[in-house]
Design an enzyme around this catalytic site. Sequence first.
Site, PDB file in Angstrom:
ATOM      1  N   THR A 269       0.632  -1.080  -0.085  1.00 26.90           N
ATOM      2  CA  THR A 269       0.159   0.155  -0.060  1.00 26.90           C
ATOM      3  C   THR A 269       0.788   1.240  -0.060  1.00 26.90           C
ATOM      4  O   THR A 269       1.177   1.518  -0.888  1.00 26.90           O
ATOM      5  CB  THR A 269      -1.057  -0.011   1.379  1.00 26.90           C
ATOM      6  OG1 THR A 269      -0.180  -0.256   2.205  1.00 26.90           O
ATOM      7  CG2 THR A 269      -2.045  -1.050   0.924  1.00 26.90           C
TER       8      THR A 269
ATOM      9  N   THR B 139      -0.770  -1.441   8.885  1.00 20.22           N
ATOM     10  CA  THR B 139      -1.664  -2.888   8.407  1.00 20.22           C
ATOM     11  C   THR B 139      -0.391  -3.640   8.050  1.00 20.22           C
ATOM     12  O   THR B 139       0.454  -3.344   7.084  1.00 20.22           O
ATOM     13  CB  THR B 139      -2.452  -2.524   7.362  1.00 20.22           C
ATOM     14  OG1 THR B 139      -3.436  -1.779   7.726  1.00 20.22           O
ATOM     15  CG2 THR B 139      -2.926  -3.855   6.713  1.00 20.22           C
TER      16      THR B 139
ATOM     17  N   ASN C  75      -0.382  10.698   5.767  1.00 25.70           N
ATOM     18  CA  ASN C  75      -1.578  10.150   6.556  1.00 25.70           C
ATOM     19  C   ASN C  75      -2.616  11.445   6.604  1.00 25.70           C
ATOM     20  O   ASN C  75      -3.807  11.015   7.019  1.00 25.70           O
ATOM     21  CB  ASN C  75      -1.257   9.632   7.923  1.00 25.70           C
ATOM     22  CG  ASN C  75      -0.757   8.178   8.110  1.00 25.70           C
ATOM     23  OD1 ASN C  75      -1.419   7.349   7.748  1.00 25.70           O
ATOM     24  ND2 ASN C  75       0.588   8.041   8.200  1.00 25.70           N
TER      25      ASN C  75
ATOM     26  N   THR D 195      -7.115  10.329  -0.101  1.00 33.09           N
ATOM     27  CA  THR D 195      -7.246  10.917  -1.256  1.00 33.09           C
ATOM     28  C   THR D 195      -5.974  10.959  -2.229  1.00 33.09           C
ATOM     29  O   THR D 195      -5.791  11.229  -3.325  1.00 33.09           O
ATOM     30  CB  THR D 195      -7.294  12.621  -1.191  1.00 33.09           C
ATOM     31  OG1 THR D 195      -6.424  13.182  -0.256  1.00 33.09           O
ATOM     32  CG2 THR D 195      -8.913  12.749  -0.632  1.00 33.09           C
TER      33      THR D 195
END
Length: 408
Positions: free
Chosen positions: A158, A195, A403, A408
């Site tokens: 990610t 994550t 963050n 967006t």
Amino acid sequence: MQHVVEEKIKLVPGGNITSPMGFASGGLHCGIRKKKQDLGWIYSEKPATAAGVYTTNLFQAAPLQVTQESIATDKCLQGVIVNSGIANACTGQQGLADAYEMRQLFAAKMQIPPEYAAVASTGLIGELLPMDKVRSGIAQIDKEHEAQANKFERAILTTDTKEKSVAVTFEIDGQNVTIGGASKGSGMIHPNMATMLGFITTDATIDQHALQQALKQNTNRSFNMITVDGDTSTNDMVLVLANGMAENRVLTEEHTQWNVFLQGLYIVCEMLAKEIARDGEGASKLVEVNVTGAQTDEAAQAISKAIISSNLVKTAIHGADANWGRVITAIGYSRQTLDPNQVHLSLGTVDVVKDGMPIAFDEQAAKEQLLQDTVKIIATVGNGEGKATAWGCDLSYEYVRINASYRT
């Protein structure tokens, strides 16, 4: 004894999850993300003994529920399907149905029973998967193609800046055994199994209960000893698949070479964990905290995690400011029993506190220690036998930028 065991274990140059016999993997772009690869898979030629550890977050994502059910059925897996971009967390019954559909479609494509397939997702929380794109992506998977672990490694990322993989090899019963691994994680990292996803493969033959215990033990010493920002994700998961193709005698805790396997698994877990910490969002440094002299290992773990989790410590390290008082403060609020008058503290090779009191030190030398790519903090907190190591990173302006606009 540990040093002797480590000498028997060798790193595999360029090693990855396909280094063990019988494993293939790949990745592709199915459209969940705008341009980047976003669907990855792992496949074993034979059903593999499986074990897993999962997030302690009460909002456990749908894929984790499906994967735990798969492993509980026969204690085996033969494939794993992973998407990035959307976490499929906090998505209710529809999200659970989508995770089951991912499992069903992938299993059919691989020609394996549905319960032999695991599902994992990572990305934005609270959005449903675009299942039309997922279906199209799974249809494109071809398990007969040459294994492309690098594509799998990219597909699971990610905000990570780089792929993370490793493999080691050693002998068990005269047979070559290999353990390979891949992971992702950059932000929302404070596992307590962020994550964070970890996938480990091995061609060892091993008892399922022993494998589960080995994974749990090593996770507590590796993945659970890292932090980037103190947040435990809804999707954290580490899986191990052992397909037995090395044909060693079944490994259990009673096997004469059990410690060799255990150490090999730890090396893989530790190296992946450190790479996650090093790749923290906006990070410029890996921070390693070594704590000794605690009453128990658990106490040392708590103290080291308190230090590595402190935003004030992390920002001081980013600015190369030898503000040792922030470290002492973190030790003090770790809620562990210790005598402050027995605490010694060093920043790298520079001693800054002895017997709980500051000592004169060279500020420039300390600053140079904090400017290293890997910054070490060493704390002795008493005369006990407890010890632990934790890993994290500095906290930078870039972390806030990433963050502040994640959606967006």
